[in-house]
Design a protein around this motif. Structure first.
Motif, short mmCIF file in Angstrom:
data_model
loop_
_atom_site.label_atom_id
_atom_site.label_comp_id
_atom_site.label_asym_id
_atom_site.label_seq_id
_atom_site.Cartn_x
_atom_site.Cartn_y
_atom_site.Cartn_z
N GLY A 130 -6.53 3.32 -7.13
CA GLY A 130 -6.91 2.32 -6.14
C GLY A 130 -6.95 2.89 -4.74
N LYS A 131 -7.45 2.10 -3.81
CA LYS A 131 -7.58 2.55 -2.42
C LYS A 131 -7.10 1.46 -1.48
CE LYS A 131 -11.56 5.62 -3.19
NZ LYS A 131 -12.96 5.93 -2.78
N THR A 132 -6.91 1.84 -0.26
CA THR A 132 -6.61 0.88 0.80
C THR A 132 -7.34 1.34 2.05
OG1 THR A 132 -4.83 -0.28 1.96
CG2 THR A 132 -4.54 2.08 1.61
N SER A 133 -7.32 0.54 3.09
CA SER A 133 -8.05 0.90 4.31
C SER A 133 -7.38 2.08 5.00
CB SER A 133 -8.09 -0.29 5.26
OG SER A 133 -6.80 -0.56 5.78
N PRO A 134 -8.17 2.89 5.72
CA PRO A 134 -7.59 4.03 6.46
C PRO A 134 -6.52 3.57 7.45
CG PRO A 134 -9.98 4.20 6.37
CD PRO A 134 -9.64 2.86 5.83
N ASN A 139 -0.50 10.90 1.02
CA ASN A 139 -1.25 9.67 0.80
C ASN A 139 -0.87 9.01 -0.53
OD1 ASN A 139 -2.55 10.03 3.21
ND2 ASN A 139 -4.46 10.77 2.33
N SER A 140 -0.64 9.82 -1.55
CA SER A 140 -0.28 9.24 -2.85
C SER A 140 1.06 8.52 -2.77
CB SER A 140 -0.23 10.34 -3.91
OG SER A 140 0.72 11.34 -3.58
N VAL A 165 -0.26 0.10 -4.50
CA VAL A 165 -1.65 0.27 -4.92
C VAL A 165 -1.67 1.00 -6.26
CG1 VAL A 165 -3.88 1.28 -4.33
CG2 VAL A 165 -2.41 0.33 -2.52
N LEU A 223 0.45 5.18 -0.98
CA LEU A 223 -0.22 4.23 -1.87
C LEU A 223 0.76 3.68 -2.90
CD1 LEU A 223 -3.61 6.09 -2.45
CD2 LEU A 223 -3.26 4.00 -1.12
N LEU A 255 -3.32 2.85 5.55
CA LEU A 255 -2.77 4.14 5.11
C LEU A 255 -2.07 4.84 6.27
CD1 LEU A 255 -2.76 5.80 2.46
CD2 LEU A 255 -4.72 7.07 3.38
#
Length: 702
Positions: free
Chosen positions: A106-110, A93-94, A102, A97, A113
């Protein structure tokens, strides 16, 4: 299988000792770089009998064997290192992102991702497939060089006749199929016509109605020229291997890396530019890459028997363009210029989705996608203007009033009726003229709308593909995987296999602002010899490689004894390349150039006229403004340096029509607007064999 020597005493098997003695006796010692292991392997695994005075031929053969072994071993070592690096990569995931841009924390929508994870996972799968295909190709070539006849890259008269006979038989089968379908269609049409006539003559309404079978689609056989290119694929590939080249993986577009002895090390760029034409012409001539006889690579399949001379025209012009492209690499603190060969359209079979996917995979590009469909025309019937409607109404009223006299003959033109009829005819003429004007405007508008729909789709496709390419490039950079060359990115984002609208003309630039016209040549952006060279370099070096300068040569027309007839760079290559050799205007000198091999040429460098910096984010730029700086730079580049650039057919006709220059300028403006002209993307001076290790590279360069 053994290598033997034939002399007055008979024929005997050669060993390393007897071979060295034979060569020394003729004044041809074995070069120091060929050790006993290489010599022994050549003598044990290959098959040929040499005459007592053929020492030069023997040394040429074993040098090709040595050069191929050296290249293949090094490419495999580099590929093994890359495979090990790839095995250490995983999707996190990193990573996703980071690739998405990102910021930390920070985050983003599932959903986003998940899409990102899928794209990177697909990318890693494609890289694994790339490694497997390259490894299999290197192993297959290694085995090819360690078994069989020394001369198996050369075609015998019988082998050529067999290929041409099979081609002629296939042609006959296609012709028979065409005739068979034509006869079937005619039979159904005749039976349907007869049934309709019988139905009219019958009074019995309850008789069974004849339902004709469906007409079979007309059979359109593949073009003979295309089939001839397919026939050339294996013979050219084998000939190049026999000369010590490393060829592109099977099934890909045909290209090859020249033997290491032809590479140029530590030549200053100014000196290289001065000498590169002589370097390249010498290579093309020495290896007989072009020419007018059957020793030439582009004419290997010329008929050698009288019975097959009818195929000479087809096989003398099947390979239209051959390019020698120079890449530049960094090695041990210096530079290495490597020549790469590419051939236009020489493929194993008709290109389809799997072929284009293979192309994209080996160029480190996103997955191939078919052409985006063009939306259908809107249902907009012609709307008459108020003036046209008024004229129609007037004509209708006058017709009603005068219909009793319109059919009268010998009317006195000076009578009231005669004057009324004359006025009516004048009004009719006005109506016709107005109707034709509005109908033409309506039809012109439909054509314009048809062109705009296609050009708009091209524009949107370029945006979409650039986004995919940018995501892939960032992912590859962060995982330290090979990245595509700039030229490959250009060709990918502007790829369209074919146009749809017949109104998009090759030499005519559409109105500015309609969208992107990708019909700059009579073929798509991956059909040229240059992308084949790029793909071959990427496959061999395990890294995207841009071409510093490309030298196109003529395969279609006769070259003359010099075997070095240049060809003008096509519009696609002029759109995407960093540099290329061009022909300079030299009116009425074609015959002399063909006979002497002396051609007036110049080097063209579009890169030099580009802005040094990429387009800043959020800065306005109109790619459709024909007065923007990129189009001005393109016009300046393609105007030539001192003399104009011309076609090689007469050394007088401009290489690019004004409309084509505009199209090229607009394309390059799009590349600039999309951020693809960033100098950091240019794949020059990347380390040579970066995954093989310093020691292996040093050993290779000795």
């Amino acid at each position: 299988m053994t290598v033997q020597l034939k002399n007055l005493a008979g024929t005997s098997e050669l060993s390393p000792e007897t071979a060295r003695k034979w060569l020394r006796g003729g004044g041809y010692p074995v070069p120091d770089y060929i050790d006993d292991t290489c010599l022994d392997l050549f003598l044990l695994t290959r098959d040929k009998t040499y005459g007592f005075m053929q020492q030069q031929g023997f040394l040429s053969d074993i040098d090709g064997f040595y050069q191929a072994r050296k290249s293949l071993r090094m490419a495999r070592k580099n590929l093994e290192g890359y495979a090990q690096h790839l095995r250490n990569q995983s999707v996190t995931n990193s990573l996703v992102l980071e690739v998405l841009g990102v910021k930390k924390g920070g985050k983003t929508s599932p959903e986003t991702l998940e899409v990102g994870r899928g794209l990177i996972s697909d990318l890693l799968d494609e890289e694994q497939a790339y490694i497997q295909e390259c490894m299999a190709s290197l192993d297959q070539q290694w085995l090819w060089h360690h078994a069989g006849r020394v001369d198996k890259g050369l075609l015998s008269n019988g082998e050529v006749s067999s290929i041409l006979t099979s081609f002629a038989q296939e042609t006959q089968l296609h012709n028979d199929k065409v005739k068979e379908v034509q006869e079937a269609r005619k039979r159904i049409q005749d039976e349907t016509k007869k049934a309709k006539q019988n139905a009219k003559s019958k009074k019995d309404k309850d008789a069974e109605v004849y339902v004709p079978p469906p007409l079979p689609d007309p059979y359109v056989p593949p073009a003979e020229k295309d089939r001839a290119k397919y026939a050339y694929y294996e013979p050219i590939r084998n000939r190049l291997m026999g000369l010590g080249f490393v060829v592109s993986p099977p099934g890909t577009a045909l290209g090859a890396v020249f033997p290491p002895k032809d590479w140029r090390r530590n030549i200053p760029e100014v000196v290289f530019n001065q000498k590169v034409k002589a370097f390249t012409d010498e290579l093309v001539s020495r290896y007989h890459l072009v020419g007018d006889d059957d020793t030439s690579l582009t004419r290997l399949l010329l008929p050698r028997t009288q019975a097959l001379q009818g195929l000479k025209g087809t096989f003398s012009g099947a390979v239209g363009c051959l390019c020698v492209s120079w890449t530049r690499h960094q090695v041990s603190g210096g530079t290495m210029h490597v020549p790469i060969l590419g051939l236009s359209g020489v493929v194993r079979e008709e290109p389809g989705p799997s072929y284009f996917q293979l192309y994209c995979r080996h160029l480190a590009l996103p997955n191939w996608q078919p052409d985006t469909p063009i939306p259908p025309a809107p249902n907009q019937p012609m709307q008459a203007s108020q003036k046209l409607r008024g004229l129609r109404e007037q004509v209708g009223k006058e017709y009603t009033r005068l219909k009793g006299v319109l059919s009268k003959k010998d009317l006195d033109p000076d009578s009231e009726d005669g004057k009324a009829v004359a006025a009516y005819r004048t009004l009719q003429g006005k109506l016709k003229k107005r109707d034709e004007k509005e109908t033409k405007a309506y039809n012109d508008g439909k054509i314009q709308n048809e062109i705009q729909r296609e050009l708009t789709v091209n524009y949107e496709t370029m945006l979409e593909r650039t986004s995919l390419a940018a995501f892939g490039y960032r992912a590859r950079t962060r995982m330290r995987l090979r990245t595509p060359s700039r030229q490959a990115l250009f060709s990918y984002v502007s790829f369209r296999q074919d146009k749809e609208s017949k109104h998009i003309k090759l030499d005519t630039a559409s109105d500015a602002g309609l969208g992107v016209d990708l019909w700059v040549s009579g073929w798509h952006s991956l059909n040229c010899a240059e992308p084949a060279a790029l793909m071959t370099a990427s496959s061999y070096f395990g890294e995207g490689c841009d071409v510093l300068i490309c030298f196109p040569y003529e395969g279609f027309s006769d070259t003359g004894p010099g075997r070095n007839r240049p060809k003008e760079t096509c519009a696609w290559c002029a759109s995407v390349e960093l540099g290329f050799r061009s022909l300079s205007k030299n009116t009425n000198q074609l015959a002399r150039s063909v006979s002497t091999g002396e051609w007036l040429t110049q080097l063209t460098f579009p890169l030099q006229d580009e802005p040094q910096e990429a387009l800043p984010v959020k800065q306005g730029f109109d790619a459709f403004d024909d007065e923007n700086p990129i189009i001005h730079a393109t016009r300046n580049t393609l105007a030539g340096n001192g003399a104009s650039l011309v076609k090689n057919s007469d050394l007088d006709t401009d290489a690019y029509a004004p409309g084509v220059v505009t199209k090229i300028g607009r394309l390059r403006s799009m590349y600039y607007m999309l951020g693809l002209t960033d100098r950091e993307v240019v794949a020059l001076d990347r380390p040579l064999y970066v995954h093989a290790g310093f020691g292996e590279v040093s050993k290779f360069l000795r």
